[in-house]
Structure formats: C-alpha cells, structure tokens
Motif scaffolding. Structure first.
Motif, PDB file in Angstrom:
ATOM      1  N   PHE A  84       0.431  -2.147  -1.065  1.00  0.00           N
ATOM      2  CA  PHE A  84       0.760  -0.961  -0.290  1.00  0.00           C
ATOM      3  C   PHE A  84       0.100   0.239  -0.971  1.00  0.00           C
ATOM      4  CE2 PHE A  84       3.957  -3.815   1.300  1.00  0.00           C
ATOM      5  CZ  PHE A  84       4.114  -3.438   2.618  1.00  0.00           C
ATOM      6  N   ASP A  85      -1.200   0.358  -0.760  1.00  0.00           N
ATOM      7  CA  ASP A  85      -1.977   1.388  -1.446  1.00  0.00           C
ATOM      8  C   ASP A  85      -2.420   2.512  -0.519  1.00  0.00           C
ATOM      9  OD1 ASP A  85      -3.731  -0.088   0.045  1.00  0.00           O
ATOM     10  OD2 ASP A  85      -5.160  -0.483  -1.566  1.00  0.00           O
ATOM     11  N   LEU A  86      -1.931   2.501   0.717  1.00  0.00           N
ATOM     12  CA  LEU A  86      -2.246   3.542   1.691  1.00  0.00           C
ATOM     13  C   LEU A  86      -0.989   4.360   1.987  1.00  0.00           C
ATOM     14  CD1 LEU A  86      -4.342   1.401   4.182  1.00  0.00           C
ATOM     15  CD2 LEU A  86      -5.238   3.340   2.909  1.00  0.00           C
ATOM     16  N   GLU A  87      -1.189   5.591   2.417  1.00  0.00           N
ATOM     17  CA  GLU A  87      -0.053   6.416   2.823  1.00  0.00           C
ATOM     18  C   GLU A  87       0.530   5.871   4.133  1.00  0.00           C
ATOM     19  OE1 GLU A  87       1.262   9.018   1.232  1.00  0.00           O
ATOM     20  OE2 GLU A  87      -0.165   8.882  -0.426  1.00  0.00           O
ATOM     21  N   GLY A  88       1.855   5.895   4.259  1.00  0.00           N
ATOM     22  CA  GLY A  88       2.470   5.480   5.507  1.00  0.00           C
ATOM     23  C   GLY A  88       2.620   3.973   5.610  1.00  0.00           C
ATOM     24  N   PRO A  89       2.918   3.482   6.811  1.00  0.00           N
ATOM     25  CA  PRO A  89       3.231   2.060   7.010  1.00  0.00           C
ATOM     26  C   PRO A  89       1.995   1.190   7.242  1.00  0.00           C
ATOM     27  CG  PRO A  89       3.568   3.229   9.057  1.00  0.00           C
ATOM     28  CD  PRO A  89       3.121   4.264   8.046  1.00  0.00           C
ATOM     29  N   LEU A  90       0.861   1.545   6.662  1.00  0.00           N
ATOM     30  CA  LEU A  90      -0.361   0.770   6.844  1.00  0.00           C
ATOM     31  C   LEU A  90      -0.720   0.028   5.565  1.00  0.00           C
ATOM     32  CD1 LEU A  90      -2.649   3.266   8.810  1.00  0.00           C
ATOM     33  CD2 LEU A  90      -1.316   1.373   9.733  1.00  0.00           C
ATOM     34  N   VAL A  91      -1.284  -1.166   5.719  1.00  0.00           N
ATOM     35  CA  VAL A  91      -1.747  -1.956   4.581  1.00  0.00           C
ATOM     36  C   VAL A  91      -3.034  -2.660   4.994  1.00  0.00           C
ATOM     37  CG1 VAL A  91      -0.355  -3.951   5.242  1.00  0.00           C
ATOM     38  CG2 VAL A  91      -1.096  -3.716   2.878  1.00  0.00           C
ATOM     39  N   THR A  92      -3.964  -2.815   4.056  1.00  0.00           N
ATOM     40  CA  THR A  92      -5.243  -3.452   4.366  1.00  0.00           C
ATOM     41  C   THR A  92      -5.178  -4.961   4.127  1.00  0.00           C
ATOM     42  OG1 THR A  92      -6.158  -3.227   2.130  1.00  0.00           O
ATOM     43  CG2 THR A  92      -6.436  -1.354   3.618  1.00  0.00           C
ATOM     44  N   HIS A  93      -5.985  -5.690   4.886  1.00  0.00           N
ATOM     45  CA  HIS A  93      -6.178  -7.132   4.690  1.00  0.00           C
ATOM     46  C   HIS A  93      -4.870  -7.922   4.656  1.00  0.00           C
ATOM     47  CE1 HIS A  93      -9.802  -5.216   2.895  1.00  0.00           C
ATOM     48  NE2 HIS A  93     -10.408  -6.196   3.535  1.00  0.00           N
ATOM     49  N   LEU A  94      -3.876  -7.479   5.422  1.00  0.00           N
ATOM     50  CA  LEU A  94      -2.578  -8.148   5.391  1.00  0.00           C
ATOM     51  C   LEU A  94      -2.683  -9.566   5.940  1.00  0.00           C
ATOM     52  CD1 LEU A  94       0.425  -7.726   4.694  1.00  0.00           C
ATOM     53  CD2 LEU A  94       0.775  -7.054   7.082  1.00  0.00           C
ATOM     54  N   ALA A  95      -3.435  -9.761   7.010  1.00  0.00           N
ATOM     55  CA  ALA A  95      -3.533 -11.077   7.628  1.00  0.00           C
ATOM     56  C   ALA A  95      -4.229 -12.087   6.725  1.00  0.00           C
ATOM     57  CB  ALA A  95      -4.276 -10.971   8.967  1.00  0.00           C
ATOM     58  N   GLU A  96      -5.135 -11.600   5.860  1.00  0.00           N
ATOM     59  CA  GLU A  96      -5.879 -12.504   4.970  1.00  0.00           C
ATOM     60  C   GLU A  96      -5.158 -12.744   3.649  1.00  0.00           C
ATOM     61  OE1 GLU A  96      -8.732 -10.446   7.684  1.00  0.00           O
ATOM     62  OE2 GLU A  96      -7.190  -9.750   6.288  1.00  0.00           O
ATOM     63  N   ALA A  97      -4.123 -11.959   3.358  1.00  0.00           N
ATOM     64  CA  ALA A  97      -3.487 -11.992   2.046  1.00  0.00           C
ATOM     65  C   ALA A  97      -2.471 -13.120   1.916  1.00  0.00           C
ATOM     66  CB  ALA A  97      -2.812 -10.658   1.760  1.00  0.00           C
ATOM     67  N   ASP A  98      -2.401 -13.665   0.694  1.00  0.00           N
ATOM     68  CA  ASP A  98      -1.388 -14.655   0.353  1.00  0.00           C
ATOM     69  C   ASP A  98      -0.187 -14.010  -0.325  1.00  0.00           C
ATOM     70  OD1 ASP A  98      -3.128 -16.895   1.094  1.00  0.00           O
ATOM     71  OD2 ASP A  98      -4.268 -16.339  -0.692  1.00  0.00           O
ATOM     72  N   ALA A  99      -0.367 -12.792  -0.824  1.00  0.00           N
ATOM     73  CA  ALA A  99       0.704 -12.099  -1.540  1.00  0.00           C
ATOM     74  C   ALA A  99       0.458 -10.602  -1.461  1.00  0.00           C
ATOM     75  CB  ALA A  99       0.767 -12.553  -3.002  1.00  0.00           C
ATOM     76  N   VAL A 100       1.537  -9.849  -1.663  1.00  0.00           N
ATOM     77  CA  VAL A 100       1.457  -8.393  -1.740  1.00  0.00           C
ATOM     78  C   VAL A 100       1.887  -7.997  -3.148  1.00  0.00           C
ATOM     79  CG1 VAL A 100       2.334  -6.194  -0.865  1.00  0.00           C
ATOM     80  CG2 VAL A 100       1.910  -8.096   0.709  1.00  0.00           C
ATOM     81  N   LEU A 101       1.094  -7.183  -3.810  1.00  0.00           N
ATOM     82  CA  LEU A 101       1.354  -6.811  -5.189  1.00  0.00           C
ATOM     83  C   LEU A 101       2.768  -6.257  -5.361  1.00  0.00           C
ATOM     84  CD1 LEU A 101       0.024  -6.551  -8.002  1.00  0.00           C
ATOM     85  CD2 LEU A 101      -0.614  -4.222  -7.370  1.00  0.00           C
ATOM     86  N   GLY A 102       3.559  -6.909  -6.190  1.00  0.00           N
ATOM     87  CA  GLY A 102       4.906  -6.447  -6.491  1.00  0.00           C
ATOM     88  C   GLY A 102       5.959  -6.782  -5.468  1.00  0.00           C
TER      89      GLY A 102
ATOM     90  N   ARG B 260       9.722   0.693   2.738  1.00  0.00           N
ATOM     91  CA  ARG B 260      10.745   1.162   1.793  1.00  0.00           C
ATOM     92  C   ARG B 260      11.036   0.115   0.726  1.00  0.00           C
ATOM     93  NH1 ARG B 260      13.049   3.796   6.412  1.00  0.00           N
ATOM     94  NH2 ARG B 260      14.229   1.927   6.961  1.00  0.00           N
ATOM     95  N   GLU B 261      10.958  -1.147   1.131  1.00  0.00           N
ATOM     96  CA  GLU B 261      11.259  -2.232   0.200  1.00  0.00           C
ATOM     97  C   GLU B 261      10.130  -2.464  -0.796  1.00  0.00           C
ATOM     98  OE1 GLU B 261      12.011  -7.061   0.418  1.00  0.00           O
ATOM     99  OE2 GLU B 261      12.404  -5.811   2.168  1.00  0.00           O
ATOM    100  N   CYS B 262       8.890  -2.259  -0.347  1.00  0.00           N
ATOM    101  CA  CYS B 262       7.742  -2.650  -1.163  1.00  0.00           C
ATOM    102  C   CYS B 262       6.859  -1.499  -1.632  1.00  0.00           C
ATOM    103  CB  CYS B 262       6.852  -3.620  -0.380  1.00  0.00           C
ATOM    104  SG  CYS B 262       7.698  -5.082   0.248  1.00  0.00           S
ATOM    105  N   ALA B 263       7.005  -0.319  -1.039  1.00  0.00           N
ATOM    106  CA  ALA B 263       6.056   0.756  -1.327  1.00  0.00           C
ATOM    107  C   ALA B 263       6.031   1.127  -2.794  1.00  0.00           C
ATOM    108  CB  ALA B 263       6.382   1.982  -0.486  1.00  0.00           C
ATOM    109  N   GLY B 264       7.169   1.075  -3.460  1.00  0.00           N
ATOM    110  CA  GLY B 264       7.192   1.433  -4.870  1.00  0.00           C
ATOM    111  C   GLY B 264       6.589   0.384  -5.766  1.00  0.00           C
ATOM    112  N   SER B 265       6.288  -0.802  -5.228  1.00  0.00           N
ATOM    113  CA  SER B 265       5.814  -1.907  -6.052  1.00  0.00           C
ATOM    114  C   SER B 265       4.443  -1.644  -6.642  1.00  0.00           C
ATOM    115  CB  SER B 265       5.776  -3.196  -5.216  1.00  0.00           C
ATOM    116  OG  SER B 265       4.872  -3.067  -4.134  1.00  0.00           O
ATOM    117  N   ALA B 266       3.648  -0.804  -5.991  1.00  0.00           N
ATOM    118  CA  ALA B 266       2.302  -0.529  -6.493  1.00  0.00           C
ATOM    119  C   ALA B 266       2.268   0.667  -7.432  1.00  0.00           C
ATOM    120  CB  ALA B 266       1.345  -0.296  -5.317  1.00  0.00           C
ATOM    121  N   ASP B 267       3.388   1.376  -7.559  1.00  0.00           N
ATOM    122  CA  ASP B 267       3.391   2.597  -8.366  1.00  0.00           C
ATOM    123  C   ASP B 267       2.960   2.391  -9.810  1.00  0.00           C
ATOM    124  OD1 ASP B 267       4.052   4.112  -6.216  1.00  0.00           O
ATOM    125  OD2 ASP B 267       6.179   4.321  -6.702  1.00  0.00           O
ATOM    126  N   PRO B 268       3.408   1.327 -10.502  1.00  0.00           N
ATOM    127  CA  PRO B 268       2.963   1.153 -11.887  1.00  0.00           C
ATOM    128  C   PRO B 268       1.453   0.972 -12.024  1.00  0.00           C
ATOM    129  CG  PRO B 268       4.872  -0.230 -11.424  1.00  0.00           C
ATOM    130  CD  PRO B 268       4.393   0.305 -10.115  1.00  0.00           C
TER     131      PRO B 268
END
Length: 308
Positions: free
Chosen positions: A110-128, A156-164
C-alpha cells in the motif's frame, strides 16, 4: 574522501545493465506492452536468482550482503530499462515474506495515497498484510502498472503496514525515477543527432540544445541527491531525493517528448512510456506533498543559525 563509486559498484551496475539488456531489452518491453504482461514470472525468478531482491539481506540469511548504495545503483538500471512490477515492495519484503528474496513470490504494498494499490492481481502477498485483499481494477496511465481499488476497510487494516519501509521505499523509487530520467536524456540526444530539419540535425538548434541541457542538469542533480541519501539514510535527504528524482523523471520525459516533436506522441515511440511510468511513481511511497512536509518538519526542528 573519495565519493566516486568503487570498482565493485561499477561492475555491479554494468552487470545489471547487461542482464536487463539481454533479458528485457526494447523488444521485450514492447512485447509486454502489447501483450499486457505486467509481471513476467520467469523474469522475476531470474532476478531473484541474480540477487536483485536479496541484495541487502545478510549473507548468513542467504542474501548478497550489500547495502543501500548498491541497491540504488541496481534500481537505477531497472528504471532505465522500464522494468515493470512491484520491484520495490518485493525487495523490501525479502527478509520477511518467504519466497520474495528468490523471486518465487511477487509482493506489492500500500504505497499509494488512498484506496489504490499497484499490481494487486499479480501479487502473492502484500507487504505487512496477512492476506491479499480483493480489489477492483482501475484504469492506469501506465499500461504496465495496473491499479486496483480496494475497500477502505482493507486500507485501514493494511495501510500502516508499509510505514516502517516508507523511507527505503521512497529512496528506491527515486532511484527508479533517476534511471528513467537518465534514459530520456539519452533518447533525446540520440534523436536530436539523427533527426534533420532544414538540412541539419535538430540538435544544432539552440532551443533543442537548451532542452537537452536542462534535462541533463535535472538528472545529474537528482543523481547526486539520490546517491547522497543512499549513504546517509537521513529522512530529510531521502525526501529531497524523491522530490528531485520525480521532477527529473517527469519533466525530463516531457522535454524528451518535445525534442521528438510529433513522433514523441505516437504509440511506437518509447517516450510516452517513460512519462506515464514517471507519473505513477511520483505518487508512490512518498508524494511531493508528503516529502515537502518531511523537509518542512526538519527545517522547523533545526536550530537557527547562530544559536548557542
């Protein structure tokens, strides 16, 4: 003190450039665009085997054991080649997501502002995140950076996962932007030498010279900032590097398009791919507004000149 890259660092950059030229040259890039292949799993595994994602992992953990300066050089080459996919997120996940280091798993964030994420369909995992959320496809400016809209609950559940990873992600994204900026300088200069008007190359005209010169200056200033931030790791320097690299990539691609004239607007030219990718990357990990906030906070916290 010598701030020039070491011979090992130059060899690393040359090796990555050769690898990408052989495995993801222009023909492969255009085939990806035409076929809509945003993540080539075979290439992803090859990158993993070459140590692209495990570059900064300690050797005792199966990594290469290098640092951020080397990672910046590698990502610069990936940006130059317009290599698609969530490279930054997978690299950052190498120490925490099984398979990411070897390239057998594709990780996004979740590295973009708002409810958008890149390459979600191709991903096996989301960081954090514990799981990959469902998403709705959204049209993207860049044909090789697909976007998905996820629910606000997932954000809300995952957005903070990329903060570190925010600063490291911003710096690696700045390196991608730097590579793209340097490549558009090459494309503009080459075209200016080849294209003739009124019996001479267009590069002989002052207006074109000025465009190319400004592109080079922006790219070299960004290069200095990115390399410095890779050494210091200072959040303020990382924010400044991201600002400068975003500007060099976006404005450089626009100027390159201007040098190409009408040809630059066609689908067959590669200039628009650099511009579209630069637009998307400018919104990743640390936007201009966020970077400016970091810089402002550091300036406000600094002691006034002449203070005891």
């Amino acid at each position: 003190m010598d701030f020039q890259p070491t011979q090992d660092q130059r060899d690393l950059r040359a090796g990555v450039r050769d690898l990408l030229a052989g495995r993801y040259g222009r023909e492969a890039l255009r085939a990806s665009v035409d076929g809509g292949v945003c993540v080539d799993r075979a290439l992803w595994r090859e990158l993993g085997e070459a140590g692209f994602f495990a570059l900064r992992l300690p050797e005792e953990e199966g990594g290469v054991g290098l640092g951020m300066p080397e990672a910046v050089l590698v990502f610069e080459e990936a940006g130059r080649a317009l290599l698609p996919g969530p490279l930054v997120a997978t690299h950052l996940a190498a120490g925490s997501v099984p398979g990411a280091a070897r390239g057998t798993v594709v990780v996004t964030a979740f590295d973009l502002e708002g409810p958008l994420v890149t390459h979600l369909a191709e991903a096996d995992a989301v960081l954090g995140a514990a799981a990959v959320p469902a998403g709705e496809a959204v049209r993207s400016a860049d044909p090789l950076t697909p976007l998905s809209r996820v629910s606000r609950e997932s954000v809300r559940e995952c957005a903070g996962s990329a903060d570190p990873y925010r600063d490291e992600g911003a710096l690696l994204t700045a390196a991608l932007q730097l590579g793209s900026a340097l490549r558009t300088v090459e494309l503009a200069v080459r075209y200016a030498k080849e294209r003739e008007q009124f019996g001479q190359p267009i590069g002989a005209f002052q207006a074109v010279k000025h465009l190319c010169a400004r592109m080079l200056v922006r790219a070299e200033v960004a290069r200095t900032a990115v390399y410095a931030a890779a050494v210091t790791g200072d959040p303020g320097e990382v924010a400044g590097a991201k600002l400068l690299a975003d500007e060099a990539a976006v404005r450089g691609a626009r100027d390159c398009l201007q040098v190409h004239g009408g040809m630059g607007f066609t689908w067959e030219a590669d200039v628009h791919l650099h511009l579209k990718r630069a637009w998307v990357r400018a919104e990743q990990w640390r936007t201009a507004a966020r970077a400016e906030e970091v810089l402002a906070a550091e300036l406000l916290a600094a002691e006034p000149l002449g203070a005891a």
